[in-house]
Design an enzyme around this catalytic site. Structure first.
Site, PDB file in Angstrom:
ATOM      1  N   GLU B 127       0.854  -1.194   0.000  1.00  0.00           N
ATOM      2  CA  GLU B 127       0.000   0.000   0.000  1.00  0.00           C
ATOM      3  C   GLU B 127       0.886   1.240   0.000  1.00  0.00           C
ATOM      4  O   GLU B 127       2.067   1.146   0.342  1.00  0.00           O
ATOM      5  CB  GLU B 127      -0.870   0.005   1.261  1.00  0.00           C
ATOM      6  CG  GLU B 127      -1.795  -1.176   1.295  1.00  0.00           C
ATOM      7  CD  GLU B 127      -2.673  -1.179   2.541  1.00  0.00           C
ATOM      8  OE1 GLU B 127      -2.533  -0.268   3.387  1.00  0.00           O
ATOM      9  OE2 GLU B 127      -3.505  -2.095   2.634  1.00  0.00           O
ATOM     10  N   TRP B 156       1.690  -0.267  -6.667  1.00  0.00           N
ATOM     11  CA  TRP B 156       2.701  -1.077  -7.376  1.00  0.00           C
ATOM     12  C   TRP B 156       2.080  -2.392  -7.842  1.00  0.00           C
ATOM     13  O   TRP B 156       2.682  -3.440  -7.694  1.00  0.00           O
ATOM     14  CB  TRP B 156       3.931  -1.378  -6.518  1.00  0.00           C
ATOM     15  CG  TRP B 156       4.456  -0.262  -5.693  1.00  0.00           C
ATOM     16  CD1 TRP B 156       4.739  -0.314  -4.362  1.00  0.00           C
ATOM     17  CD2 TRP B 156       4.812   1.067  -6.114  1.00  0.00           C
ATOM     18  NE1 TRP B 156       5.226   0.892  -3.920  1.00  0.00           N
ATOM     19  CE2 TRP B 156       5.267   1.752  -4.973  1.00  0.00           C
ATOM     20  CE3 TRP B 156       4.753   1.739  -7.329  1.00  0.00           C
ATOM     21  CZ2 TRP B 156       5.678   3.082  -5.020  1.00  0.00           C
ATOM     22  CZ3 TRP B 156       5.158   3.064  -7.372  1.00  0.00           C
ATOM     23  CH2 TRP B 156       5.623   3.708  -6.227  1.00  0.00           C
ATOM     24  N   GLY B 340      30.979   5.621 -22.754  1.00  0.00           N
ATOM     25  CA  GLY B 340      29.939   6.592 -23.099  1.00  0.00           C
ATOM     26  C   GLY B 340      28.784   5.965 -23.864  1.00  0.00           C
ATOM     27  O   GLY B 340      27.621   6.309 -23.653  1.00  0.00           O
ATOM     28  N   GLU B 363       9.136  -7.484  -4.360  1.00  0.00           N
ATOM     29  CA  GLU B 363       8.965  -8.779  -3.687  1.00  0.00           C
ATOM     30  C   GLU B 363       9.920  -8.952  -2.501  1.00  0.00           C
ATOM     31  O   GLU B 363      10.575  -9.971  -2.355  1.00  0.00           O
ATOM     32  CB  GLU B 363       9.065  -9.930  -4.687  1.00  0.00           C
ATOM     33  CG  GLU B 363       7.818  -9.999  -5.550  1.00  0.00           C
ATOM     34  CD  GLU B 363       7.613 -11.337  -6.227  1.00  0.00           C
ATOM     35  OE1 GLU B 363       7.369 -11.330  -7.426  1.00  0.00           O
ATOM     36  OE2 GLU B 363       7.688 -12.378  -5.550  1.00  0.00           O
TER      37      GLU B 363
END
Lengths: 264, 381
Positions: B127, B156, B340, B363
């Site tokens: 939550e 999520w 780069g 998880e």
């Protein structure tokens, strides 16, 4: 309808090959093998034809005992049963065709589907030789009119049409597309644009374990497979040369004409 | 005896998954990473190839794969694209509580349809105010006549937008802490269920992540899993089983990064020679390779323990912590090998680095894994 479909294991095209110390073989340590991609297409076509006309698909392979892995893949794709001719030694296309001739005579299928070539040796021989030894009609490089993006392809419609004892095969020829009708039984070899082979689904991989693989040997089939083709030497292709930059299209055309000689 | 040879079946599963990852997932991964579009087509193909719902038992129409087999398959999927992989695995996470704690009737009703046709299920535990402290959750149910009323929100939630069914954890009495938590199965079409914002994530952008809101949702009693108050135990048992799959996802991502780094190091020339000739690069590649192997073996061991019915909490936490930290380190080093070029989106490794980060968080954060490990460890001596 009974469909006999040949499968060959080949070295994984993703793996870099090394030439053996004797220069007459490929070094086999750490090699990975896969189902010959052209044979995968043949298996897919066989399954589609079987689903449309009923009957069964029998897959057959020649090779060392662990060729069963590739046969299991074909069974997981949906073939009904398999025949394995166990032979670990050297083998040329002629030997393969003579072994398949015996299998054909035992099974009496309505059609034989084979990849047009195997990507390892690139000989293109086994299909035509088999048709010749059996005295059967052949249609090579089977393709189709539909594109691989078409709805027919998505709905897994076979590209080879069979009506009664006639098969209609669209084949790729040099100048375009050629349509052949062959009388069955016949040998048909498959090209790249015939279909997109399915993935053997994971549940089907587990179920394929229960399907039959019948074993033979060249001896049990009474075939002498002593190779008629002798490999003298393997060589790696020369390293690719760096490309050249051209200033404009005129220079490109000139080079294509005079150096590459691909246009006149 | 210890053996590391895969069975013929396992090799065949691995080969199919690898081929699917290479041919279907890998080429599409950059597009879905860029657009964050849900990979519907790929999910459809994955379902047809049997690469989803790996844990649905055979009597419910699934393949019923052992956790070790699931690990072998999932490593390949994560190698293809771990964002898509997270969405592919979400059903297993959401259905496992039902498989573990549901009645035969509930399994027929809430699990079996997923084996028959492509549908999505989501797992709702976290939550906005309660992540690692899951037991403190505020989403609540209360009895009202012949049903419960569900109120609150979950965040999520993987596949929450496309999902048909939700496994939601909620409290019936916050004073009871973990002992007040219940697990329920919610139909997403129930009145009062709404999808909130879609998260714009740093990585794993092919997976859908949303907020779910519940407002006076009527839940019939036959949608409760186990008894009231058993929800926390069900959630923990579920996460114990799925943790090796997050761990092996880390191995898949790391392996992809390693492969790219090795290939690139042989192509990239500096000071007149390929950079793979420099010991500085060689040492990085060597460490990356060793870490990938070690992570895989630890993960396989934890999966094997679960399959053998042994207590595996500590080992699956070892696996999750080590493998996902490996994924972060190896992908970061892959970017370093690319220099780069590694930092720009034209090359594939920066995506892997962004994707890897999430594995250390979801998880059970790697800090929570350490808590689990330490707790077990301190009990032993």
């Amino acid at each position: 309808m009974k469909i006999l479909c040949t499968v060959k294991r080949v070295t994984d095209p993703e793996v870099k090959l090394k030439i053996g110390a004797d220069q007459k073989s490929i070094a086999t340590d750490n090699l990975k093998y896969v189902l010959n991609p052209f044979d995968e297409i043949a298996v897919e076509e066989a399954i589609r034809l079987r689903d449309k006309h009923q009957g069964e698909v029998i897959v057959v392979s020649v090779g060392p005992s662990d060729v069963s892995t590739q046969l299991r893949t074909a069974l997981a794709m949906g073939a009904d049963r398999a025949i394995q001719i166990v032979h670990a030694g050297e083998l040329d296309s002629d030997g393969v065709a003579r072994l398949l001739q015996k299998v054909y005579e035992q099974e009496k299928p309505d059609v034989v589907l084979m990849g047009k070539l195997s990507v390892d040796n690139d000989s293109w021989q086994a299909g035509p030789l088999l048709a010749e030894y059996l005295g059967l009609p052949q249609a090579t490089y089977a393709s189709k009119n539909d594109s691989l993006e078409s709805d027919n392809e998505k709905n897994k419609v076979p590209g080879i049409t069979i009506e009664g004892t006639t098969a209609t095969v669209v084949r790729e020829a040099d100048g375009g597309i050629e349509t052949l009708k062959v009388q069955l039984p016949a040998v048909i070899t498959t090209d790249l644009r015939l279909n997109i082979p399915r993935y053997p689904s994971l549940p089907n991989i587990m179920k394929a374990k229960k399907k039959e693989i019948k074993e033979h040997t060249p001896q049990s089939l009474g075939v002498d497979v002593t190779p008629k083709v002798r490999v003298l030497k393997f060589e790696l292709p020369p390293a690719r040369k760096a490309g050249v930059k051209v200033a404009d299209s005129a220079e490109l055309l000139a080079k294509l004409r005079s150096e590459a000689k691909v246009i006149s | 005896m210890i053996g590391f040879e895969l069975s013929d079946d396992q090799k065949a599963l691995q080969e199919t998954a690898r081929k699917f990852a290479r041919n279907e997932m890998w080429p599409k991964a950059p597009h879905h990473d860029k657009t964050s579009e849900f990979p519907h087509e790929i999910m459809k193909k994955a379902f047809e190839a049997g690469l989803m719902n790996l844990s649905i038992p055979q009597d419910l129409g699934g393949p019923g794969f052992a956790i070790l087999d699931q690990c072998i398959i999932t490593e390949e999927i994560a190698y293809g694209c771990v964002g898509m992989g997270t969405s592919m695995m979400a059903n297993d996470l959401a259905l496992t509580p039902i498989i573990l704690a549901g009645t035969p009737e509930q399994k027929q009703r809430f699990v079996k349809p997923f084996a028959e046709k492509l549908k999505y299920a989501s797992f709702g535990l976290t939550e906005p105010g309660h992540g690692s402290d899951a037991a403190g959750m505020e989403t609540r149910i209360e009895k009202k006549g012949d049903h419960y009323l569900l109120n609150g929100s979950k965040c999520w939630i993987t596949n929450g937008g496309v999902a048909d069914q939700l496994t939601v954890f909620c409290t019936i009495d916050r004073k009871l802490g973990p002992k007040g938590i219940c697990a329920i199965v919610v139909d997403k079409n129930m009145p009062g269920v709404s999808v909130g914002k879609h998260e714009d994530k740093m990585g794993q952008r092919a997976s859908e992540t949303v907020v779910l809101n519940f407002e006076d949702v009527k839940i019939p009693f036959d949608r409760l899993l186990g008894k009231e108050g058993e929800g926390f135990k069900i959630a923990m048992q579920t996460l114990d089983r799925t943790r090796p799959l997050v761990a092996i996802s880390g191995v898949g991502v790391a392996r992809a990064a390693l492969e790219h780094a090795v290939k690139y190091s042989k192509e990239r020339k500096q000071f007149g020679q390929p950079i793979s000739g420099f010991q500085g690069i060689q040492f990085m590649l060597a460490d990356m390779a060793a870490d990938v192997e070690a992570s895989r073996l630890l993960t396989w061991e934890s999966a094997w323990m679960i399959d053998a019915g042994k207590p595996a909490s500590m080992y699956s936490s070892f696996a999750k912590r080590v493998s996902t930290d490996t994924a972060m380190k190896v992908t970061t080093d892959a970017v370093q090998v690319f220099g780069g070029y590694g930092y720009v989106k034209e090359y594939p490794v920066e995506k892997l680095m962004r994707d890897a980060k999430l594995l250390q968080i979801y998880e059970g954060t790697n800090q929570i894994q350490r808590v689990v490990i330490a707790r077990e460890l301190l009990k032993q001596f």
